[in-house]
Design a protein around this motif. Structure first.
Motif, PDB file in Angstrom:
ATOM      1  N   GLU A  51       0.810  -1.220   0.000  1.00  0.00           N
ATOM      2  CA  GLU A  51       0.000   0.000   0.000  1.00  0.00           C
ATOM      3  C   GLU A  51       0.844   1.271   0.000  1.00  0.00           C
ATOM      4  OE1 GLU A  51      -3.901  -1.781   2.389  1.00  0.00           O
ATOM      5  OE2 GLU A  51      -2.357  -0.720   3.521  1.00  0.00           O
ATOM      6  N   THR A  52       2.159   1.153   0.249  1.00  0.00           N
ATOM      7  CA  THR A  52       2.972   2.368   0.431  1.00  0.00           C
ATOM      8  C   THR A  52       4.207   2.482  -0.451  1.00  0.00           C
ATOM      9  OG1 THR A  52       4.171   1.342   2.261  1.00  0.00           O
ATOM     10  CG2 THR A  52       2.235   2.664   2.838  1.00  0.00           C
ATOM     11  N   ILE A  53       4.797   1.376  -0.898  1.00  0.00           N
ATOM     12  CA  ILE A  53       6.017   1.501  -1.699  1.00  0.00           C
ATOM     13  C   ILE A  53       5.665   2.117  -3.054  1.00  0.00           C
ATOM     14  CG2 ILE A  53       7.176  -0.385  -0.485  1.00  0.00           C
ATOM     15  CD1 ILE A  53       6.723  -2.162  -2.931  1.00  0.00           C
ATOM     16  N   PRO A  54       6.627   2.757  -3.718  1.00  0.00           N
ATOM     17  CA  PRO A  54       6.304   3.472  -4.955  1.00  0.00           C
ATOM     18  C   PRO A  54       6.052   2.556  -6.150  1.00  0.00           C
ATOM     19  CG  PRO A  54       8.645   3.650  -4.464  1.00  0.00           C
ATOM     20  CD  PRO A  54       8.017   2.952  -3.296  1.00  0.00           C
ATOM     21  N   ALA A  55       5.287   3.087  -7.101  1.00  0.00           N
ATOM     22  CA  ALA A  55       5.082   2.396  -8.378  1.00  0.00           C
ATOM     23  C   ALA A  55       6.453   2.113  -8.985  1.00  0.00           C
ATOM     24  CB  ALA A  55       4.254   3.263  -9.315  1.00  0.00           C
ATOM     25  N   GLY A  56       6.572   0.983  -9.659  1.00  0.00           N
ATOM     26  CA  GLY A  56       7.835   0.599 -10.276  1.00  0.00           C
ATOM     27  C   GLY A  56       8.730  -0.232  -9.388  1.00  0.00           C
ATOM     28  N   ALA A  57       8.369  -0.358  -8.120  1.00  0.00           N
ATOM     29  CA  ALA A  57       9.190  -1.093  -7.156  1.00  0.00           C
ATOM     30  C   ALA A  57       8.946  -2.598  -7.245  1.00  0.00           C
ATOM     31  CB  ALA A  57       8.891  -0.616  -5.737  1.00  0.00           C
ATOM     32  N   VAL A  58       9.877  -3.352  -6.638  1.00  0.00           N
ATOM     33  CA  VAL A  58       9.719  -4.792  -6.456  1.00  0.00           C
ATOM     34  C   VAL A  58       9.792  -5.061  -4.957  1.00  0.00           C
ATOM     35  CG1 VAL A  58      10.699  -7.078  -6.901  1.00  0.00           C
ATOM     36  CG2 VAL A  58      10.750  -5.328  -8.702  1.00  0.00           C
ATOM     37  N   LEU A  59       8.762  -5.709  -4.426  1.00  0.00           N
ATOM     38  CA  LEU A  59       8.744  -6.037  -2.998  1.00  0.00           C
ATOM     39  C   LEU A  59       9.395  -7.394  -2.778  1.00  0.00           C
ATOM     40  CD1 LEU A  59       7.909  -5.294  -0.123  1.00  0.00           C
ATOM     41  CD2 LEU A  59       5.761  -6.530  -0.533  1.00  0.00           C
ATOM     42  N   ILE A  60      10.391  -7.405  -1.899  1.00  0.00           N
ATOM     43  CA  ILE A  60      11.069  -8.633  -1.493  1.00  0.00           C
ATOM     44  C   ILE A  60      10.548  -8.998  -0.110  1.00  0.00           C
ATOM     45  CG2 ILE A  60      13.296  -9.715  -1.015  1.00  0.00           C
ATOM     46  CD1 ILE A  60      12.907  -8.779  -3.974  1.00  0.00           C
ATOM     47  N   ARG A  83      -1.424  -0.354  -7.894  1.00  0.00           N
ATOM     48  CA  ARG A  83      -0.449   0.672  -7.509  1.00  0.00           C
ATOM     49  C   ARG A  83       0.781   0.694  -8.416  1.00  0.00           C
ATOM     50  NH1 ARG A  83       1.995   1.194  -3.283  1.00  0.00           N
ATOM     51  NH2 ARG A  83       1.939   3.442  -3.493  1.00  0.00           N
ATOM     52  N   GLY A  84       0.853  -0.199  -9.411  1.00  0.00           N
ATOM     53  CA  GLY A  84       1.974  -0.192 -10.346  1.00  0.00           C
ATOM     54  C   GLY A  84       3.240  -0.844  -9.835  1.00  0.00           C
ATOM     55  N   ILE A  85       3.106  -1.714  -8.836  1.00  0.00           N
ATOM     56  CA  ILE A  85       4.253  -2.486  -8.350  1.00  0.00           C
ATOM     57  C   ILE A  85       4.643  -3.461  -9.473  1.00  0.00           C
ATOM     58  CG2 ILE A  85       5.096  -4.074  -6.551  1.00  0.00           C
ATOM     59  CD1 ILE A  85       4.193  -1.231  -5.539  1.00  0.00           C
ATOM     60  N   GLN A  86       5.949  -3.588  -9.739  1.00  0.00           N
ATOM     61  CA  GLN A  86       6.398  -4.439 -10.842  1.00  0.00           C
ATOM     62  C   GLN A  86       6.426  -5.923 -10.492  1.00  0.00           C
ATOM     63  OE1 GLN A  86       7.111  -3.403 -14.150  1.00  0.00           O
ATOM     64  NE2 GLN A  86       5.855  -1.830 -13.199  1.00  0.00           N
ATOM     65  N   GLY A  87       6.794  -6.233  -9.252  1.00  0.00           N
ATOM     66  CA  GLY A  87       6.904  -7.634  -8.896  1.00  0.00           C
ATOM     67  C   GLY A  87       6.999  -7.840  -7.402  1.00  0.00           C
ATOM     68  N   ILE A  88       6.827  -9.104  -7.013  1.00  0.00           N
ATOM     69  CA  ILE A  88       6.915  -9.518  -5.619  1.00  0.00           C
ATOM     70  C   ILE A  88       7.689 -10.834  -5.613  1.00  0.00           C
ATOM     71  CG2 ILE A  88       5.647 -10.123  -3.525  1.00  0.00           C
ATOM     72  CD1 ILE A  88       3.169  -8.720  -4.917  1.00  0.00           C
ATOM     73  N   ILE A  89       8.739 -10.895  -4.794  1.00  0.00           N
ATOM     74  CA  ILE A  89       9.517 -12.127  -4.648  1.00  0.00           C
ATOM     75  C   ILE A  89       9.416 -12.544  -3.189  1.00  0.00           C
ATOM     76  CG2 ILE A  89      11.797 -13.195  -4.823  1.00  0.00           C
ATOM     77  CD1 ILE A  89      12.452 -11.127  -7.014  1.00  0.00           C
ATOM     78  N   ILE A  90       8.935 -13.769  -2.960  1.00  0.00           N
ATOM     79  CA  ILE A  90       8.602 -14.214  -1.607  1.00  0.00           C
ATOM     80  C   ILE A  90       9.392 -15.456  -1.218  1.00  0.00           C
ATOM     81  CG2 ILE A  90       6.736 -14.964  -0.080  1.00  0.00           C
ATOM     82  CD1 ILE A  90       4.793 -13.561  -2.043  1.00  0.00           C
ATOM     83  N   ASN A  91      10.114 -15.338  -0.116  1.00  0.00           N
ATOM     84  CA  ASN A  91      10.769 -16.484   0.510  1.00  0.00           C
ATOM     85  C   ASN A  91       9.716 -17.130   1.414  1.00  0.00           C
ATOM     86  OD1 ASN A  91      12.721 -18.288   1.386  1.00  0.00           O
ATOM     87  ND2 ASN A  91      13.510 -16.907   2.943  1.00  0.00           N
ATOM     88  N   GLY A  92       8.718 -17.706   0.769  1.00  0.00           N
ATOM     89  CA  GLY A  92       7.540 -18.259   1.417  1.00  0.00           C
ATOM     90  C   GLY A  92       6.534 -18.629   0.346  1.00  0.00           C
ATOM     91  N   CYS A  93       5.261 -18.721   0.722  1.00  0.00           N
ATOM     92  CA  CYS A  93       4.233 -19.228  -0.181  1.00  0.00           C
ATOM     93  C   CYS A  93       3.167 -18.194  -0.528  1.00  0.00           C
ATOM     94  CB  CYS A  93       3.554 -20.442   0.456  1.00  0.00           C
ATOM     95  SG  CYS A  93       4.625 -21.884   0.540  1.00  0.00           S
ATOM     96  N   VAL A  94       2.406 -18.536  -1.580  1.00  0.00           N
ATOM     97  CA  VAL A  94       1.257 -17.768  -2.028  1.00  0.00           C
ATOM     98  C   VAL A  94       0.029 -18.672  -2.035  1.00  0.00           C
ATOM     99  CG1 VAL A  94       2.642 -16.225  -3.472  1.00  0.00           C
ATOM    100  CG2 VAL A  94       1.650 -18.288  -4.488  1.00  0.00           C
ATOM    101  N   ARG A  95      -1.135 -18.063  -2.224  1.00  0.00           N
ATOM    102  CA  ARG A  95      -2.371 -18.819  -2.430  1.00  0.00           C
ATOM    103  C   ARG A  95      -3.202 -18.104  -3.495  1.00  0.00           C
ATOM    104  NH1 ARG A  95      -6.181 -18.467   2.829  1.00  0.00           N
ATOM    105  NH2 ARG A  95      -7.207 -16.490   2.372  1.00  0.00           N
ATOM    106  N   ASP A  96      -4.362 -18.635  -3.823  1.00  0.00           N
ATOM    107  CA  ASP A  96      -5.212 -18.086  -4.897  1.00  0.00           C
ATOM    108  C   ASP A  96      -4.449 -18.099  -6.225  1.00  0.00           C
ATOM    109  OD1 ASP A  96      -7.277 -17.411  -2.976  1.00  0.00           O
ATOM    110  OD2 ASP A  96      -6.118 -15.617  -2.468  1.00  0.00           O
TER     111      ASP A  96
END
Length: 158
Positions: A51-60, A83-96
């Protein structure tokens, strides 16, 4: 530019991630400045970051490698897309995962788990984290595609 080309030209400047991740988003290639959260089986800070990091960012997301629950699902991923986030890389799991596959964002994670995470708000944000043989340092640049994930201390693309 492909990660293979980046490695050919800039290998001395790159950290190359171990091949641990599966791709869950529609976007197969993405890059941007790193923003981090460190959590364990709790995704409150993941939501706050998206909800807060800038557009274009990748959340680790350093989820400690836990596969006991998911740290990201379709609703949080939709926030990231809006919000225009480019990607998310997770040392963990996702669902859905069916829904994630339709969203125009890069999502890499260790695997999937249908169980939701706790909501306690514990963890840290915007700190260096380490997993997959990479030091993920805020504002360094991550590049990801089907061949792998690499990190540089500076923007390598013009």
């Amino acid at each position: 530019m492909k990660t293979t080309d980046l490695c050919d030209e800039f290998i001395e400047e790159l950290q190359v991630s171990e091949d641990l991740f599966q791709s869950f988003g529609k976007k197969r290639s993405f890059h941007g400045p790193i923003y981090t959260v460190k959590v364990y089986e709790d995704n409150v800070l993941v939501r706050r970051a998206l909800e807060t990091i800038p557009a274009g960012a990748v959340l680790i997301v350093d989820g400690g490698g836990s596969k006991k629950c998911a740290l990201l699902g379709d609703r949080l991923a939709e926030i990231a897309v809006q919000r225009g986030i480019q990607g998310i890389i997770i040392n963990g799991c996702v669902r859905d995962t069916k829904e994630l596959a339709t969203l125009d964002i890069g999502i890499l994670a260790l695997g999937k788990n249908p169980v939701k995470s706790r909501k306690e708000g514990k963890g840290d944000s915007d700190i260096p984290v380490h997993f997959a043989a990479v030091n993920w340092i805020p504002r360094h640049i991550v590049y990801a595609d089907k061949d792998g994930v690499v990190v540089a201390s500076r923007q390598l693309l013009k």
